[in-house]
Design a protein around this motif. Structure first.
Motif, PDB file in Angstrom:
ATOM      1  N   THR A 538       0.850  -1.183   0.000  1.00 34.03           N
ATOM      2  CA  THR A 538       0.000   0.000   0.000  1.00 34.03           C
ATOM      3  C   THR A 538       0.887   1.234   0.000  1.00 34.03           C
ATOM      4  O   THR A 538       1.794   1.352   0.837  1.00 34.03           O
ATOM      5  N   ILE A 539       0.617   2.139  -0.966  1.00 33.71           N
ATOM      6  CA  ILE A 539       1.322   3.413  -1.048  1.00 33.71           C
ATOM      7  C   ILE A 539       0.412   4.491  -0.480  1.00 33.71           C
ATOM      8  O   ILE A 539      -0.729   4.644  -0.929  1.00 33.71           O
ATOM      9  N   TYR A 540       0.894   5.213   0.510  1.00 36.14           N
ATOM     10  CA  TYR A 540       0.140   6.297   1.123  1.00 36.14           C
ATOM     11  C   TYR A 540       0.706   7.628   0.632  1.00 36.14           C
ATOM     12  O   TYR A 540       1.922   7.849   0.710  1.00 36.14           O
ATOM     13  N   VAL A 541      -0.174   8.504   0.121  1.00 34.77           N
ATOM     14  CA  VAL A 541       0.222   9.825  -0.342  1.00 34.77           C
ATOM     15  C   VAL A 541      -0.648  10.844   0.392  1.00 34.77           C
ATOM     16  O   VAL A 541      -1.881  10.817   0.280  1.00 34.77           O
ATOM     17  N   GLU A 542      -0.012  11.727   1.146  1.00 28.55           N
ATOM     18  CA  GLU A 542      -0.730  12.731   1.945  1.00 28.55           C
ATOM     19  C   GLU A 542      -0.378  14.126   1.456  1.00 28.55           C
ATOM     20  O   GLU A 542       0.797  14.461   1.294  1.00 28.55           O
ATOM     21  N   ASN A 543      -1.403  14.922   1.192  1.00 28.36           N
ATOM     22  CA  ASN A 543      -1.221  16.339   0.867  1.00 28.36           C
ATOM     23  C   ASN A 543      -0.948  17.077   2.172  1.00 28.36           C
ATOM     24  O   ASN A 543      -1.804  17.119   3.065  1.00 28.36           O
ATOM     25  N   ILE A 544       0.255  17.637   2.284  1.00 25.50           N
ATOM     26  CA  ILE A 544       0.641  18.255   3.558  1.00 25.50           C
ATOM     27  C   ILE A 544      -0.233  19.453   3.866  1.00 25.50           C
ATOM     28  O   ILE A 544      -0.613  19.701   5.025  1.00 25.50           O
ATOM     29  N   GLY A 545      -0.624  20.197   2.838  1.00 26.26           N
ATOM     30  CA  GLY A 545      -1.438  21.391   3.077  1.00 26.26           C
ATOM     31  C   GLY A 545      -2.855  21.071   3.486  1.00 26.26           C
ATOM     32  O   GLY A 545      -3.362  21.553   4.514  1.00 26.26           O
ATOM     33  N   SER A 546      -3.525  20.223   2.716  1.00 27.64           N
ATOM     34  CA  SER A 546      -4.933  19.925   2.986  1.00 27.64           C
ATOM     35  C   SER A 546      -5.129  18.730   3.904  1.00 27.64           C
ATOM     36  O   SER A 546      -6.267  18.414   4.278  1.00 27.64           O
ATOM     37  N   LYS A 547      -4.063  18.024   4.247  1.00 32.04           N
ATOM     38  CA  LYS A 547      -4.111  16.840   5.112  1.00 32.04           C
ATOM     39  C   LYS A 547      -4.942  15.710   4.503  1.00 32.04           C
ATOM     40  O   LYS A 547      -5.359  14.801   5.224  1.00 32.04           O
ATOM     41  N   SER A 548      -5.182  15.727   3.236  1.00 29.26           N
ATOM     42  CA  SER A 548      -5.939  14.654   2.594  1.00 29.26           C
ATOM     43  C   SER A 548      -4.999  13.487   2.304  1.00 29.26           C
ATOM     44  O   SER A 548      -3.866  13.675   1.871  1.00 29.26           O
ATOM     45  N   LEU A 549      -5.483  12.277   2.583  1.00 29.19           N
ATOM     46  CA  LEU A 549      -4.673  11.076   2.463  1.00 29.19           C
ATOM     47  C   LEU A 549      -5.300  10.135   1.441  1.00 29.19           C
ATOM     48  O   LEU A 549      -6.501   9.866   1.493  1.00 29.19           O
ATOM     49  N   HIS A 550      -4.492   9.634   0.527  1.00 29.15           N
ATOM     50  CA  HIS A 550      -4.951   8.696  -0.488  1.00 29.15           C
ATOM     51  C   HIS A 550      -4.116   7.422  -0.395  1.00 29.15           C
ATOM     52  O   HIS A 550      -2.916   7.480  -0.133  1.00 29.15           O
ATOM     53  N   GLN A 551      -4.774   6.293  -0.604  1.00 29.60           N
ATOM     54  CA  GLN A 551      -4.111   4.989  -0.555  1.00 29.60           C
ATOM     55  C   GLN A 551      -4.154   4.350  -1.940  1.00 29.60           C
ATOM     56  O   GLN A 551      -5.180   4.412  -2.623  1.00 29.60           O
ATOM     57  N   TYR A 552      -3.028   3.697  -2.308  1.00 28.80           N
ATOM     58  CA  TYR A 552      -2.923   3.052  -3.613  1.00 28.80           C
ATOM     59  C   TYR A 552      -2.425   1.625  -3.390  1.00 28.80           C
ATOM     60  O   TYR A 552      -1.232   1.398  -3.170  1.00 28.80           O
ATOM     61  N   PRO A 553      -3.325   0.626  -3.393  1.00 30.36           N
ATOM     62  CA  PRO A 553      -2.876  -0.772  -3.244  1.00 30.36           C
ATOM     63  C   PRO A 553      -2.190  -1.265  -4.512  1.00 30.36           C
ATOM     64  O   PRO A 553      -2.602  -0.948  -5.633  1.00 30.36           O
ATOM     65  N   VAL A 554      -1.121  -2.048  -4.325  1.00 28.56           N
ATOM     66  CA  VAL A 554      -0.322  -2.569  -5.430  1.00 28.56           C
ATOM     67  C   VAL A 554      -0.073  -4.050  -5.168  1.00 28.56           C
ATOM     68  O   VAL A 554       0.155  -4.465  -4.026  1.00 28.56           O
ATOM     69  N   LEU A 555      -0.094  -4.868  -6.220  1.00 28.95           N
ATOM     70  CA  LEU A 555       0.171  -6.295  -6.086  1.00 28.95           C
ATOM     71  C   LEU A 555       1.599  -6.547  -5.612  1.00 28.95           C
ATOM     72  O   LEU A 555       2.513  -5.756  -5.898  1.00 28.95           O
ATOM     73  N   SER A 556       1.785  -7.664  -4.932  1.00 28.42           N
ATOM     74  CA  SER A 556       3.109  -7.963  -4.369  1.00 28.42           C
ATOM     75  C   SER A 556       4.148  -8.239  -5.451  1.00 28.42           C
ATOM     76  O   SER A 556       5.342  -8.117  -5.206  1.00 28.42           O
ATOM     77  N   SER A 557       3.708  -8.618  -6.654  1.00 28.73           N
ATOM     78  CA  SER A 557       4.659  -8.899  -7.727  1.00 28.73           C
ATOM     79  C   SER A 557       5.192  -7.635  -8.386  1.00 28.73           C
ATOM     80  O   SER A 557       6.171  -7.689  -9.124  1.00 28.73           O
ATOM     81  N   LYS A 558       4.575  -6.472  -8.138  1.00 30.43           N
ATOM     82  CA  LYS A 558       5.006  -5.225  -8.768  1.00 30.43           C
ATOM     83  C   LYS A 558       6.166  -4.616  -7.996  1.00 30.43           C
ATOM     84  O   LYS A 558       6.313  -4.817  -6.792  1.00 30.43           O
ATOM     85  N   ARG A 559       6.998  -3.836  -8.718  1.00 32.68           N
ATOM     86  CA  ARG A 559       8.104  -3.120  -8.095  1.00 32.68           C
ATOM     87  C   ARG A 559       8.094  -1.639  -8.446  1.00 32.68           C
ATOM     88  O   ARG A 559       9.027  -0.933  -8.103  1.00 32.68           O
ATOM     89  N   LYS A 560       7.037  -1.170  -9.131  1.00 32.90           N
ATOM     90  CA  LYS A 560       6.915   0.254  -9.420  1.00 32.90           C
ATOM     91  C   LYS A 560       5.449   0.592  -9.637  1.00 32.90           C
ATOM     92  O   LYS A 560       4.635  -0.274  -9.991  1.00 32.90           O
ATOM     93  N   HIS A 561       5.114   1.857  -9.405  1.00 27.39           N
ATOM     94  CA  HIS A 561       3.743   2.329  -9.596  1.00 27.39           C
ATOM     95  C   HIS A 561       3.792   3.826  -9.882  1.00 27.39           C
ATOM     96  O   HIS A 561       4.575   4.561  -9.256  1.00 27.39           O
ATOM     97  N   ALA A 569       1.322  20.906  -4.963  1.00 28.94           N
ATOM     98  CA  ALA A 569       1.357  20.988  -3.498  1.00 28.94           C
ATOM     99  C   ALA A 569       2.558  20.213  -3.003  1.00 28.94           C
ATOM    100  O   ALA A 569       3.268  19.535  -3.763  1.00 28.94           O
ATOM    101  N   PHE A 570       2.787  20.303  -1.674  1.00 27.00           N
ATOM    102  CA  PHE A 570       3.790  19.482  -1.005  1.00 27.00           C
ATOM    103  C   PHE A 570       3.113  18.198  -0.545  1.00 27.00           C
ATOM    104  O   PHE A 570       1.997  18.228  -0.001  1.00 27.00           O
ATOM    105  N   TYR A 571       3.818  17.062  -0.726  1.00 27.84           N
ATOM    106  CA  TYR A 571       3.239  15.761  -0.396  1.00 27.84           C
ATOM    107  C   TYR A 571       4.208  14.964   0.465  1.00 27.84           C
ATOM    108  O   TYR A 571       5.423  15.175   0.427  1.00 27.84           O
ATOM    109  N   ARG A 572       3.606  14.033   1.221  1.00 31.81           N
ATOM    110  CA  ARG A 572       4.351  13.015   1.962  1.00 31.81           C
ATOM    111  C   ARG A 572       3.957  11.652   1.413  1.00 31.81           C
ATOM    112  O   ARG A 572       2.775  11.412   1.154  1.00 31.81           O
ATOM    113  N   LEU A 573       4.928  10.751   1.304  1.00 32.26           N
ATOM    114  CA  LEU A 573       4.676   9.421   0.753  1.00 32.26           C
ATOM    115  C   LEU A 573       5.386   8.374   1.603  1.00 32.26           C
ATOM    116  O   LEU A 573       6.535   8.572   2.002  1.00 32.26           O
TER     117      LEU A 573
END
Length: 810
Positions: A538-561, A569-573
């Motif tokens: 699971t990749i978590y991406v949070e907008n630092i300004g608006s505090k909105s959080l989005h989740q991106y599930p990825v299969l275990s066989s993947k190595r990039k997304h 905006a500024f983001y945290r991942l």
């Protein structure tokens, strides 16, 4: 008299005092010299006491002083009680170890303190399990050894005495034997002794005890000495051993075993001195150990002899290897062949090498590879119709070939997981042929080539239990069906783990920002941190300004997304990993920034286009440039073909009814590059767009032109080509020459553009000259320096000129 007697008394008193002082000094000197003690110490229970007992320790002092008692190391002051004016005591309770007590008193003169060591222990136990053995030696004497169990440790010095009484015929004798050890004693007896009785007495300072009396008949306790074994001589299936004895016995027992196995017994009731014994039914190339013992007709078996060892000889291997294969995920041009290390029962010798044979059925070619004996796998080239066989070789021969072919799958593979094992079952495919066997392979996920394991089962079986599965490890594998010498198919199973826990680590992620999207790449967790089978990330991406959080599930066989359409905006991942037990901890937090898309490139593009358009407009205001652009782009314009009958020249020809010559200056004289005079041909066209154009020659000198003449009649042509009319520099421009050829065919002359080419066959020199003229079409960089010269106008709708004679002269 009285006066004299008083003097005598004074003298005597003085002498008495002097003598007393001398006596005291002498006594003190003697006490100091001999180390006299200041006290006497004793115990109410003596110097040796039983452990766990209680008693009193006393100290009596020789001088009047304040005494004290100490114990242990270092010395510890004891709380004492006063028994009388010179004696004190201490109560000692439940003593469990040896202790030292001491007393001290400050006397004048100073005397040495006194002390006492108290030993603790137990009285001896009665000896038990008394056993005596009569060791028969070569000669008339034998040795009797008696052993017993002495009981618990007394922690004291014990004395053990063995009392012996023997009967030899009518003679009776008794003697004692002091034990040299805590639990055994040895003495010599004559071989004529028939009966013997023994008892054991044990004593120490706390007590004494005596065992029961034991009676023996010596022929029942006779034991021969251990035999001596000579070096064995072995073949592949048996060994010959020579047995040596000091006295003749009636029974022999030989035992043998291979490494880490139990002893196997070989007995014979007829023993001969110095005989050789053969041991058969042994395995080839096996290290065996041998030992032997003997026995009289009565009595006891001797002690075992010293072990000897020997290798049996080798034989050719008896069975084919257990082989399997794996296809690489990345290299499809090769397969890796695996084989299990054979045990000694199959190898029957030391494996020297493995031989891999590749037979191509299509070409008939055979390839051999010799592999080291330490190897268990090898990569071979893959082909569609090849047979791979593997053999093992020792010094006596090779194993039968083990063949490898391509598989076909079974159906409905089921996996049942328990704590330490995995039960795998399957259903056979619906074919008429019965499988000859199955192979089940398994390995940790992603480590097939390194840790592949497999097991073979019969064709009638449809399940197998795999043990040795490591906890918190993810496995995958496959089930294969075997048909005769080939494999018919496989079905895979994945995500098998006996014991799982939530991941203890997180993926190591990296980001790359591209416009309004971010590309996230990561590496998989180490095996020790997965806790089982990773199912997804699971990749978590949070907008630092608006505090909105989005989740991106990825299969275990993947190595990039790639995450698209992110607003500026500024983001945290960060990332986490999941398995069946839950989510692992959050990984390293990554910060990044999505920039606002700039409109500067579009604005710059518009400005550049406008500048180019303005420049073209400005350049087109110059007539020379405008004329050249018109000629350049004339190919894009629709041509209007004029009617030759309407030309002024044609009308004049009709009037004259004679021959009209078109005379051009031949290059009989040399023309230099410095001459600026231009010879122009004035043409006036009846066209919507007409212009006066004078084009200088692109060459420094003009070529010789043939005489060209126009006939009185102009023959119309269905398709007309256009050529340019170029002026030629000449030093005698006023001269004209008469055409010698009256049969010249006339083509059209037009000034519309440079595309008017001569379509007749020309040689390479004419083509190069023509390209030079086209390159001279464009004006110089400064269009305002040299004004263009324009002459009169010639109204000409179309002129047909035949220039064949010109090209022939060329």
């Amino acid at each position: 008299m009285s006066g004299s007697s008083g003097g005598v008394r004074d003298i005597m008193a003085t002498m008495s005092q002097t003598w007393s002082v001398f006596t005291v000094i002498t006594v003190l000197t003697l006490q100091i010299c001999i180390g006299e003690k200041s006290c006497f110490i004793w115990s109410s229970a003596g110097r040796v006491v039983q452990r766990g007992s209680s008693f009193k320790m006393y100290c009596t002092f020789y001088c009047k002083c304040k005494g004290s008692m100490y114990s242990g190391h270092p010395l510890t002051l004891q709380s004492h009680k006063q028994s009388n004016s010179t004696t004190l005591y201490v109560n000692v309770k439940n003593i469990t170890k040896n202790r030292t007590f001491s007393c001290e008193c400050k006397c004048l003169p100073a005397l040495d303190p006194c002390g006492l060591d108290i030993s603790t222990g137990y009285p001896p136990d009665c000896p038990e399990n008394i056993t005596c053995i009569h060791k028969v030696l070569k000669g008339e004497m034998g040795v009797v050894q008696c052993t017993w169990k002495r009981g618990r440790d007394t922690y004291l010095q014990n004395t053990l005495t063995l009392w012996v009484r023997t009967v030899s015929g009518n003679a009776l004798s008794s003697f004692s034997v002091s034990s040299k050890g805590p639990d055994s004693a040895t003495f010599n007896v004559s071989n004529s002794v028939q009966l013997m009785s023994v008892c054991i007495q044990a004593k120490n300072p706390l007590g004494s005890v005596e065992s029961d009396t034991f009676n023996y008949t010596l022929r029942d306790i006779m034991m021969p000495s251990p035999p001596d074994l000579g070096q064995a001589k072995c073949s592949s299936r048996g060994c010959d051993i020579k047995v040596e004895e000091s006295v003749r016995t009636q029974h022999l027992e030989i035992q043998y075993r291979s490494e880490q196995q139990t002893w196997t017994t070989y007995q014979n009731s007829v023993v001969q001195m110095g005989s050789v014994w053969s041991i058969s039914f042994l395995e080839p190339y096996t290290l065996y150990q041998f030992r032997a013992r003997t026995k009289f007709s009565t009595g006891l078996w001797s002690q075992w002899s010293t072990n000897i060892s020997c290798w049996t000889s080798e034989e050719a291997p008896a069975k084919e290897l257990d082989v399997w294969f794996a296809e690489s995920t990345f290299d499809f041009s090769s397969i890796r062949v695996y084989w299990k290390e054979v045990n000694n029962s199959i190898a029957r010798g030391k494996i020297l090498e493995y031989i891999i044979k590749i037979y191509d059925r299509d070409t008939g070619l055979v390839f051999f590879s010799n592999i080291s004996a330490n190897s268990t796998n090898y990569s071979v080239s893959s082909c569609t119709n090849c047979e791979v066989t593997v053999r093992a070789r020792n010094s006596k021969g090779q194993t039968p070939p083990a063949k490898i072919n391509t598989p076909k799958p079974p159906q409905h593979v089921h996996v049942i997981i328990s704590n330490n094992s995995v039960a795998i079952s399957w259903r056979k495919p619906g074919t008429a042929l019965t499988p000859t066997g199955h192979v089940v392979e398994w390995h940790p996920e992603g480590h097939k080539l390194d840790e592949l394991q497999w097991v073979r089962v019969g064709g009638d079986e449809n399940h197998v239990t795999v043990t040795g599965i490591k906890p918190f490890e993810c496995y995958e594998g496959a089930v294969y069906i075997l048909q005769n010498e080939s494999t018919v198919g496989s079905t895979r199973f994945v995500h098998v783990s006996t014991v799982e826990s939530a991941p203890t680590g997180s993926p190591s992620a990296e980001e790359k920002v591209e416009g309004n999207k971010v590309k996230v790449t990561w590496t998989e967790l180490p095996r020790s941190q997965r806790g089982g089978c990773i199912r997804n990330y699971t990749i978590y991406v949070e907008n630092i300004g608006s505090k909105s959080l989005h989740q991106y599930p990825v299969l275990s066989s993947k190595r990039k997304h790639v995450i698209h359409n992110l607003r500026p905006a500024f983001y945290r991942l960060w990332m986490t990993a999941w398995n069946a037990k839950g989510e692992g901890p959050a990984g390293r937090t990554i910060k990044f920034f999505i920039q606002q898309e700039s409109e500067v490139p579009l604005l710059l593009s518009c400005i550049v286009v406008l500048l180019i358009a303005a420049s073209l407009v400005c350049l087109c205001q110059i007539s020379a440039v405008r004329q050249r652009f018109c000629m350049l782009f004339h190919c894009l314009m629709l041509d209007v073909v004029p009617d030759p009958a309407n030309s002024k020249w044609a009308r004049e020809c009709d009037k004259e009814k004679g021959r009209m010559n078109l005379q051009l200056q031949l290059s009989n004289s040399t023309v230099t590059e410095e001459e600026d005079e231009l010879i122009t041909v004035d043409v006036e066209e009846l066209h919507e767009q007409s212009g006066d154009i004078s084009i200088p020659a692109s060459d420094g000198s003009s070529p010789l032109l043939p005489h060209t003449s126009l006939g009185p009649k102009i023959e119309p042509a269905p398709v007309l080509s256009y050529i340019k009319s170029f002026s030629h520099d000449s030093d005698s421009s006023d001269q004209t020459q008469t055409s010698l050829d009256t049969n010249t065919t006339v083509d059209y002359i037009s000034s519309h553009g440079p595309e008017n080419e001569i379509e007749d066959d020309v040689d390479q020199g004419d083509q190069e000259e023509f390209m030079g003229e086209v390159m001279g079409f464009f004006p110089s960089l400064n269009v305002f320096m040299d004004p263009l010269k324009f002459g009169g106008k010639l109204t000409l709708d179309a002129v047909k000129i035949d220039c064949s004679s010109f090209f022939q002269d060329r």
